[in-house]
Scaffold this active site. Structure first.
Site, PDB file in Angstrom:
ATOM      1  N   GLY A 117       0.800  -1.175  -0.065  1.00  0.00           N
ATOM      2  CA  GLY A 117       0.020  -0.031   0.111  1.00  0.00           C
ATOM      3  C   GLY A 117       0.959   1.113  -0.072  1.00  0.00           C
ATOM      4  N   ASP A 135      -5.520  -7.497  -6.606  1.00  0.00           N
ATOM      5  CA  ASP A 135      -5.494  -7.488  -5.491  1.00  0.00           C
ATOM      6  C   ASP A 135      -4.150  -6.388  -5.222  1.00  0.00           C
ATOM      7  OD1 ASP A 135      -7.316  -9.259  -4.379  1.00  0.00           O
ATOM      8  OD2 ASP A 135      -6.149 -10.949  -5.231  1.00  0.00           O
ATOM      9  N   LEU A 136      -4.430  -5.317  -4.590  1.00  0.00           N
ATOM     10  CA  LEU A 136      -3.284  -4.178  -4.429  1.00  0.00           C
ATOM     11  C   LEU A 136      -2.065  -4.781  -3.993  1.00  0.00           C
ATOM     12  CD1 LEU A 136      -2.683  -1.313  -4.920  1.00  0.00           C
ATOM     13  CD2 LEU A 136      -3.251  -0.940  -2.526  1.00  0.00           C
ATOM     14  N   ASP A 137      -0.861  -4.868  -4.728  1.00  0.00           N
ATOM     15  CA  ASP A 137       0.285  -5.273  -4.579  1.00  0.00           C
ATOM     16  C   ASP A 137       0.373  -6.740  -4.223  1.00  0.00           C
ATOM     17  OD1 ASP A 137       1.373  -2.686  -4.778  1.00  0.00           O
ATOM     18  OD2 ASP A 137       0.916  -2.062  -2.631  1.00  0.00           O
ATOM     19  N   GLU A 138      -0.593  -7.537  -4.584  1.00  0.00           N
ATOM     20  CA  GLU A 138      -0.359  -8.985  -4.323  1.00  0.00           C
ATOM     21  C   GLU A 138      -0.145  -9.642  -5.656  1.00  0.00           C
ATOM     22  OE1 GLU A 138      -0.585 -10.259  -1.426  1.00  0.00           O
ATOM     23  OE2 GLU A 138      -1.356  -8.741  -0.147  1.00  0.00           O
TER      24      GLU A 138
END
Lengths: 295, 295, 295, 295
Positions: free
Chosen positions: C213, C238-241
């Protein structure tokens, strides 16, 4: 760019740095810090090193913040001279807002030049760069796009004397403090090197003392090393034997041909050179017996 | 210990490895993989390298799982020989459950020996170690606490011949495949080296080719390098000039005296040597023209 | 620039790459290498990986040199399809001379963009870069100095839909294969991400999964970590996943303030992103279950 | 062993260390160095750090050599207390020959314990180690072979209270200054942690703050990271949230299964823990607001 530097100079207008070399003995730190305290200077960062506490050499770097520094410059110099004589010190006092003036020498490989100018433009390399000299015209457009004068001084083995004469005049004209050899592929004469002693920073494309001299990547390939390196050092009249400032390495393997070593090497050459230059302009380096102390 | 190795040997009983060197040409991979497929072998890992696709040398390592491998050993060798002749291959076929038998040679510095034995005991170094030879008695207790025979063979410049004679007999008696010089400070004679060509692994305490020969840390200190290194290589009759297997480095600075370089160096010496030994016993290394291909 | 790429395309005109994913079983390598051998293709580099030799997934990358490749393109595809069906393969066949077309998205931080364009200009990043899009006008001059079209598409939370609409049209118009988010500070909508699944490469300025994040350097400073990092990954919703392609780190210490972490971080961000992009355009990456296999 | 330590204690009998934390203001260094100079102490190494020169916190570590130190111990403490009050200092004065007494806690994984004891035996870790406690009997022989008492204190969730009671008595009995959790797999109660505040050093097998808590390697594998890490920190009552002392990392790739991550991780766990312990016993660490300053 100009803005970064002006902001920096204003922020750092009361910031000074003291570099000291002298025989070790008790009381040095007390004397120096008392002197600074007398002038209301606050010590921001302090580093010291002794080759041997019993009768060795002592080295010190102090960065301090001193209110109204501009007006105290000459009095600080005068007063410190007395302390310096007591302890037989060699010393230098720098005022941070007085940026060093660097000239970059370059040939055809431009990766180090690019890194230096981009770091400079983004405000991460806090020097003035009023001059780039090259023995090839290739970098002209790139350099001038930063608003920096570019001078093409053709140089080869036969024209070395005249070329250096012209270079020395340019260095004088532009009031240059430090010369950065950013993969400049010419050897400098002893006279030139002496004129800028401990002020010429070179990047050699090997992990010195391995592969001194020409074609280090070819020889690294030939030897089958598993790690290549780059070395930044001050130039002396012994080829690639000057005081080492910084080194770094990169892992390679049997698949890497000479060309791959060169490509991988560029990445470390430029970062090693930039680190060395930053330490120099931050007055972090003391040269002693062909080695560097980097505070 | 014994347990780790027995478990491993049972798990890997159908595992084989093929190492190939030959002139490059189309069809090699097809022929080799077809051969393996014919014997229901599944390729687990495969690596290859060409010095030059047009007429260069070709190197390959294949690890495979073959049902009922034990019973097929001789038939595999026989059949593969035909392919090998077609492509003018030099080749080696290894059965993983047949662990290599390593002898460790050591002098007074024990850090590399310790690392090797602890890795061996924990099951991370999958060889048999039936013998440790030293020219000093210092390591005796430590070695024997692992249940490994320790033989003290005094050796110096004057007794080299007799010492090597005794060592060679021991190597024969214990059926040794590979000799690990774990900071063994004696030079070996050409006859000894030839008897175990590409089977003697040394650790040199510098970043070769920097500081070939004696006292590398003293010379690194003298030169003022900012990074020290260690190099593991196969021993040849040119001192410290054999094929490099692995290297690693560690940053140092002006505060580090020779003693500090030695302490820091130990950490990389032992890890570099252990990596090199593991690659050797995993049949990952092909030597070619004084370089290593490490798959 | 153009020259580098034309020379490359000519040199590599017979070079192909095959990427394969399928259930593991014996005979795959034999079938594939026989197929290539039938077409006189010489295997230049071959890598494979099994999650588990007994019933796991099998992944392979083969680079080959095939005489007269241009004329065989469709026949290779047709014939290979038969093999692929036998082994239930997902596969891709790439012709190296057909360079990937990359669009770079950037905001105000330009260090990653600069590194990409300088690597591209020097011929070390072998793609076409026909388009740079930014939500700020800052990079315009720099980008255009390379002869690359720069399009300013203002974007913020409220205008995301329209901005993406315009971006998608541009990507279509310029026939883009891969999108590089070079510190592009906007979140993309699920629709956009799905349209370029496994084709959007981001650089996140932390060592994921630490500091997912916003404001990772502030949080790294707050936590007092001794090493900072950067992570390049494919973008998913999925943020940064998304699947991690490459990571790297740099040592910091208690003296480094948030601003210092950011400066140091830039150096690793740009090198990590460039490595990830090079592996992507060299067809070295297979995505599997939110991880990458990088051959 | 005993010899190393006795030699060290004799060599360092006049060596002291001063650790200071106070609000920053001009004159601190002058006062401290004048104090030392008054006692004929020579400053050997000096480091300082300010969070902010204008009204921030100031931290300092000075190592000095003072003739006849033994006889001046109480007078130094008394006199320095006056300076300390002037500048509102928290301070600690250490006499180097008074070795710290460390207890090692261990469970079944012994690699960190081994590294610590081998470093200790070779004289590279200058502490007394009078006690090893384990909740498993496995390490008994190894520990006792160094002449160090080994106490088996069974511990699990249900017996935590009694186990800690016994441990605390042992720590008292053996006069322990610092506790090293060398992969000790039990959680300590708040009462225990408070009794040894900033004196319990743990090694966590991940690159914190990634993978706080249990099974970090399994989760690193699951996430597909390309680099794994280890973190040494002081233990607080927030699990894995204490002040980080040191971290290090190691590159992994898609071939590495969870077991491989664990093996590779061991190498960094042990070196990170040893570095952290050495810095602690060298009085190099000041804890401030859940971070460490490591001089």
């Amino acid at each position: 760019m100009k803005n970064h530097r002006q902001v920096f100079q204003n922020e750092q207008k009361n910031r000074g740095r003291l570099l000291i070399t002298c025989p070790d003995q008790p009381g040095i730190v007390a004397a120096v810090s008392q002197f600074l305290s007398n002038h209301e200077a606050n010590i921001i960062e302090s580093s010291q090193y002794s080759t041997n506490p019993e009768g060795g050499d002592f080295f010190m770097r102090i960065e301090f913040e001193c209110p109204d520094l501009e007006s105290k410059k000459s009095v600080l110099r005068e007063e410190f001279d007395t302390i310096a004589q007591t302890f037989s010190m060699e010393w230098q006092l720098f005022f941070v807002k007085e940026l060093k003036r660097a000239a970059i020498f370059v040939s055809k490989e431009l990766h180090c030049l690019r890194e230096l100018l981009l770091e400079w433009e983004s405000g991460d390399l806090m020097a003035d760069i009023p001059l780039v000299i090259s023995n090839h015209p290739d970098a002209k457009d790139f350099v001038e796009s930063f608003g920096i004068p570019f001078v093409h001084v053709p140089a080869n083995k036969n024209t070395r004397q005249e070329a250096e004469q012209q270079q020395l005049e340019l260095l004088e004209e532009y009031d240059i403090d430090v010369i950065i050899l950013a993969r400049y592929m010419q050897i400098l004469t002893p006279a030139f090197v002496e004129a800028y002693s401990e002020k010429i920073i070179n990047i050699h494309h090997s992990f010195l003392p391995a592969f001194v001299g020409a074609k280090p990547y070819d020889r690294a390939f030939e030897r089958g090393v598993k790690i290549i390196g780059a070395t930044s050092h001050y130039v002396t009249n012994d080829l690639d034997e000057g005081p080492i400032i910084e080194q770094d390495v990169k892992r390679v393997n049997h698949r890497d041909q000479v060309e791959d070593l060169k490509k991988n090497g560029k990445i470390i050459e430029r970062s090693v050179l930039v680190r060395a230059v930053k330490w120099h302009i931050d007055d972090r380096i003391i040269v002693h017996e062909n080695k560097t102390i980097v505070f």
